[in-house]
Scaffold this active site. Structure first.
Site, mmCIF file in Angstrom:
data_model
loop_
_atom_site.group_PDB
_atom_site.id
_atom_site.type_symbol
_atom_site.label_atom_id
_atom_site.label_comp_id
_atom_site.label_asym_id
_atom_site.label_seq_id
_atom_site.Cartn_x
_atom_site.Cartn_y
_atom_site.Cartn_z
ATOM 1 N N LEU A 99 -2.466 -19.263 -31.008
ATOM 2 C CA LEU A 99 -2.355 -19.339 -29.552
ATOM 3 C C LEU A 99 -1.292 -18.377 -29.026
ATOM 4 O O LEU A 99 -0.250 -18.188 -29.652
ATOM 5 C CB LEU A 99 -2.016 -20.768 -29.115
ATOM 6 C CG LEU A 99 -2.997 -21.858 -29.530
ATOM 7 C CD1 LEU A 99 -2.564 -23.204 -28.937
ATOM 8 C CD2 LEU A 99 -4.423 -21.531 -29.105
ATOM 9 N N GLY A 144 -3.649 -21.388 -34.510
ATOM 10 C CA GLY A 144 -4.975 -21.145 -33.966
ATOM 11 C C GLY A 144 -5.809 -20.220 -34.821
ATOM 12 O O GLY A 144 -7.044 -20.299 -34.824
ATOM 13 N N ASN A 168 0.668 -24.970 -38.275
ATOM 14 C CA ASN A 168 2.126 -25.124 -38.340
ATOM 15 C C ASN A 168 2.760 -25.444 -36.989
ATOM 16 O O ASN A 168 3.930 -25.133 -36.744
ATOM 17 C CB ASN A 168 2.757 -23.846 -38.903
ATOM 18 C CG ASN A 168 2.511 -22.625 -38.020
ATOM 19 O OD1 ASN A 168 1.470 -22.522 -37.375
ATOM 20 N ND2 ASN A 168 3.458 -21.707 -37.992
ATOM 21 N N GLU A 169 1.994 -26.090 -36.106
ATOM 22 C CA GLU A 169 2.464 -26.331 -34.739
ATOM 23 C C GLU A 169 3.797 -27.077 -34.678
ATOM 24 O O GLU A 169 4.635 -26.795 -33.802
ATOM 25 C CB GLU A 169 1.402 -27.102 -33.953
ATOM 26 C CG GLU A 169 0.257 -26.247 -33.427
ATOM 27 C CD GLU A 169 -0.778 -25.895 -34.474
ATOM 28 O OE1 GLU A 169 -1.748 -25.213 -34.141
ATOM 29 O OE2 GLU A 169 -0.602 -26.293 -35.651
#
Length: 293
Positions: A99, A144, A168-169
């Site tokens: 993202l 993403g 890995n957010e």
């Protein structure tokens, strides 16, 4: 709105949607169609296409990229000549960094809503695509980027320790939405997903293969040829039966988002608009700018 606007731009620039698409013929006879951020190489005889991400420097999923990607995919799906698509990067070394944080920092709620709807649209289109999708992962694939790979039917990763992959957010202080989570659970199982998501794990190639995040790891110079070989195997399966089976396996997952799509958008907007989240994201972006400087 974004898709409609992009269609108008493409039409005005001479790129038509559907079977009448304007194509470019290269010196080797290959046919392609392209917009600014996605290059599509067509092999009508084989019924396949290669979609290459070209949104430098890291193929981030900006709103413009998401829109162009979905339109390119839609164009292929509307042309029954093509049954399979290989997803890869035009910039070896980075498949997609995920993202685009600039879309989520310092903007207004309307923009956040439009952006998240485009992310949802990408996932829904990819995860339920009637075409066979093979991810030729020729670079790092966090967040993403990993989601795009997970949407594919088969994933091939280059054997390079720099090419890690994972959702890995949490490392950025944000939470992967439930449909990211569901896609991962469908791929590697509940316990492995819980572990990976909480810790924001990025897997190197051998680890990704062991946990089932990718299906094959090959030398870097063999990723493309292996993807073509795998595609041939998948396209040998009777199309109708394969499509129905894919739909049966995946539709319950997509239905969960479709039922609460608007609520998911509002949840994202509310979360991303928090002062603490904005501060965290903007600080991270500033650090990235300083590193580039």
């Amino acid at each position: 709105m974004a898709l409609a606007a992009a269609r108008r731009v493409l039409l005005c620039s001479g790129v038509r949607l559907g079977r009448s698409a304007t194509v470019i013929r290269g010196g080797n006879g290959a046919r392609t169609f392209a917009n600014q951020r996605v290059l599509v190489e067509l092999d009508a005889a084989a019924g396949t296409a290669i979609m290459k991400f070209k949104n430098p420097p890291v193929n981030s999923l900006s709103l413009d990229f998401l829109t162009e990607f979905v339109i390119s995919l839609e164009k292929l799906e509307n042309d029954k000549t093509f049954r399979g698509v290989i997803l890869t990067s035009d910039h070896p070394g980075i498949f997609s960094a995920g993202l685009d944080l600039t879309e989520m920092c310092g903007k207004n709620p309307a923009h956040y809503a439009e952006y998240w709807k485009a992310v949802q649209e990408l996932w829904l289109r990819l995860y339920l695509s009637n075409m066979t999708l093979v991810a030729a992962i020729n670079g790092a694939s966090p967040a993403g980027g990993c989601l795009i790979a997970l949407c594919s039917d088969y994933r091939i990763l280059a054997n390079n320790p720099k090419y890690s992959i994972g959702l890995n957010e949490t490392l950025l202080g944000i939470v992967a939405p439930f449909w990211f989570k569901d896609t991962l659970v469908n791929t590697i199982g509940h316990r492995a997903s819980e572990h990976a998501l909480q810790l924001g794990l990025l897997f190197q190639p051998a680890e990704a293969l062991q946990v089932g995040l990718v299906d094959k790891v090959v030398p870097e110079d063999q990723v493309q040829s292996e993807a073509l070989s795998v595609m041939t195997q998948w396209l040998a399966i009777p199309e109708h039966a394969r499509q129905l089976t894919k739909h049966m396996m995946r539709k319950p997952t997509t239905d969960q988002l479709i039922k609460q799509r608007e609520a998911d958008i509002q949840h994202f907007v509310s979360f991303i608009s928090r002062d603490s989240i904005q501060k965290s994201l903007c600080m991270y972006l500033e650090k990235l700018k300083q590193k580039k400087g």
